[in-house]
Design an enzyme around this catalytic site. Structure first.
Site, short mmCIF file in Angstrom:
data_model
loop_
_atom_site.label_atom_id
_atom_site.label_comp_id
_atom_site.label_asym_id
_atom_site.label_seq_id
_atom_site.Cartn_x
_atom_site.Cartn_y
_atom_site.Cartn_z
N ARG A 32 4.71 0.76 -5.40
CA ARG A 32 3.34 1.27 -5.49
C ARG A 32 3.38 2.78 -5.33
O ARG A 32 4.41 3.36 -5.06
CB ARG A 32 2.39 0.58 -4.49
N GLY A 33 2.20 3.40 -5.52
CA GLY A 33 2.14 4.87 -5.54
C GLY A 33 2.17 5.29 -7.01
O GLY A 33 3.03 4.82 -7.77
N ALA A 34 1.22 6.17 -7.38
CA ALA A 34 1.01 6.46 -8.80
C ALA A 34 2.28 6.86 -9.56
O ALA A 34 2.63 6.24 -10.57
CB ALA A 34 -0.08 7.51 -8.94
N ARG A 75 -2.27 -2.59 -12.94
CA ARG A 75 -3.14 -1.89 -11.99
C ARG A 75 -3.93 -0.83 -12.77
O ARG A 75 -3.34 -0.05 -13.53
CB ARG A 75 -2.31 -1.23 -10.87
N GLN A 188 -0.37 1.31 4.25
CA GLN A 188 0.69 2.16 3.70
C GLN A 188 1.09 3.26 4.68
O GLN A 188 2.25 3.69 4.71
CB GLN A 188 0.22 2.81 2.39
N ASP A 229 -4.26 9.29 -7.41
CA ASP A 229 -3.97 8.28 -8.44
C ASP A 229 -4.53 8.68 -9.80
O ASP A 229 -4.02 8.29 -10.84
CB ASP A 229 -4.52 6.92 -8.03
N ASN A 239 -8.09 8.47 -4.96
CA ASN A 239 -6.91 8.20 -4.14
C ASN A 239 -7.22 6.99 -3.26
O ASN A 239 -8.32 6.43 -3.32
CB ASN A 239 -6.53 9.43 -3.30
N LYS A 240 -6.29 6.60 -2.46
CA LYS A 240 -6.41 5.41 -1.62
C LYS A 240 -7.74 5.35 -0.88
O LYS A 240 -8.22 6.38 -0.39
CB LYS A 240 -5.24 5.41 -0.63
O1 MRU Z 1 -2.38 1.19 -3.76
P1 MRU Z 1 -1.26 2.20 -3.68
O2 MRU Z 1 -0.43 2.07 -2.46
O3 MRU Z 1 -0.46 2.21 -4.95
O4 MRU Z 1 -2.03 3.58 -3.59
C1 MRU Z 1 -1.25 4.74 -3.53
C2 MRU Z 1 -2.02 5.96 -3.26
O5 MRU Z 1 -3.24 5.94 -3.18
C3 MRU Z 1 -1.25 7.23 -3.17
O6 MRU Z 1 -1.86 8.11 -2.29
C4 MRU Z 1 -1.19 7.87 -4.57
O7 MRU Z 1 -0.72 6.97 -5.50
C5 MRU Z 1 -0.34 9.08 -4.58
S1 MRU Z 1 1.35 8.65 -4.46
C6 MRU Z 1 2.31 10.02 -4.61
#
Ligand code: MRU
Length: 337
Positions: A32-34, A75, A188, A229, A239-240
């Site tokens: 996970r993470g963009a 996603r 996270q 994201d 973002n999250k």
């Molecule tokens: O749902 P996730 O864990 O994929 O969400 C991730 C985030 O919101 C991160 O902050 C974002 O992707 C930046 S990662 C460098």
């Protein structure tokens, strides 16, 4: 890939043998993470085409479209996923245009896609390091920096976006300690950011999401830095979930709020953040904690996984090409050149 659903209890690596397994790993948050999702999707495309039995160009195109569709449906919010698949599509189309036999073209497509996926991974690491170089100066020489979610090596090809900037500042000798929001409901911050920073020897303290305002009010937080994201053309940033609340609190308490993200996270087709698609994940991730039911089973729960922070709360956006500030529509556009 390291299985992020098992951290920090176990450091287990998963091997994906086909694109469907990559898609499942993305959907299930194993990765996970963009930016990491983008890298994984590119690898998934390369893997899918490598395994494809297609011998003609139309059959290969059919397979490519199916693979791209499957990976795209995992996603919706992180634009890096679609950016990476589109980049792979361009390599696919260019590879088809060489005037060889079908067998030679099919072979060239396989090789070129694999090379492109590896290039996306290598570039992502270099991009994070560049963001670190641009962003480190914005962080204080000494003090506590708050971050939300995990925008570190785990969320990228390596090094990290927000955590990359922190890493760069620490390696310049800045005396920084990090407060990590636990980041309900998927944790996270508690599971991944705390694990990653502790492993690196960067001082990290865990707080629950609802403690951030208290520490800002007490003057204990010098800056906030998060990843993204998807960023609209005007700087509005998805973002999250919970990031928006942190940004409003930072604004109220005059704490600078920074976003670190590669240009591939910027969606220039969206003038504002209003139309950024927000993923709604299973309510079980809210009503259960580590598999244990914590709410009455009959009560419904909501789970938007992201929120949008309006650009007016963002002090600067750090990219690999430099730092953008208000007005973002102009400053971000200028970074694209
Ligand atoms: O749902 P996730 O864990 O994929 O969400 C991730 C985030 O919101 C991160 O902050 C974002 O992707 C930046 S990662 C460098």
């Amino acid at each position: 890939m390291i299985d992020q659903t098992r951290l920090p209890a176990e450091e287990i690596y998963r091997t994906c043998r086909d694109y469907e397994e990559v898609a499942e790993a993305i959907r299930g948050m194993v990765i996970r993470g963009a930016p990491a999702i983008g890298v994984a999707a590119a690898m998934g495309v390369a893997l899918g085409i490598k395994n494809s039995g297609a011998r003609t160009i139309p059959a290969l195109r059919h397979d490519f479209n199916r693979i791209a569709e499957t990976l795209s449906s995992t996603r919706p919010t992180a634009i890096n996923l679609f950016w990476a698949i589109e980049r792979m599509r361009r390599v696919f189309e260019t590879s088809l245009s060489c005037h060889n036999t079908d067998a030679q073209v099919v072979q060239a497509v396989r090789i070129n896609l694999e090379e492109e996926a590896k290039r996306i991974l290598a570039e992502d690491i270099a991009i994070n390091e560049a963001m670190g170089r641009h962003g480190a100066a914005l962080l204080p020489d000494s003090g506590t920096v708050l971050t939300h979610c995990n925008a570190g090596a785990l969320a990228t090809g390596g090094y990290g976006t927000a955590l990359g900037v922190i890493r760069a500042a620490v390696s310049q000798g800045k005396n920084i300690q990090v407060f990590a929001d636990e980041t309900r409901p998927f944790l996270q911050g508690a599971r991944l950011t705390a694990w990653e920073l502790a492993k690196d020897g960067i001082p990290v303290t865990l707080i629950t999401d609802n403690m951030a305002g208290h520490f800002m009010q007490q003057g204990q937080i010098k800056a906030v830095i998060v990843g993204a994201d998807r960023i609209a053309a005007n700087g509005d940033t998805a973002n999250k979930i919970g990031t928006y609340s942190v940004a409003v609190l930072a604004h109220e308490n005059r704490v600078p709020f920074y976003v670190a993200a590669p240009l591939s996270t910027i969606d220039r087709s969206l003038p504002t953040g209003e139309r950024i698609p927000i993923e709604e994940r299973s309510s079980a991730e809210v009503t259960q904690l580590g598999g244990v039911q914590i709410a009455p089973p009959s009560v419904p729960a909501r789970h938007p996984a992201f929120d949008v922070t309006p650009h007016r709360y963002i002090s600067a956006i750090i990219t690999e090409r430099g730092v953008a500030r208000e007005p973002y529509t102009q400053s971000l556009s200028a970074l694209f050149g």
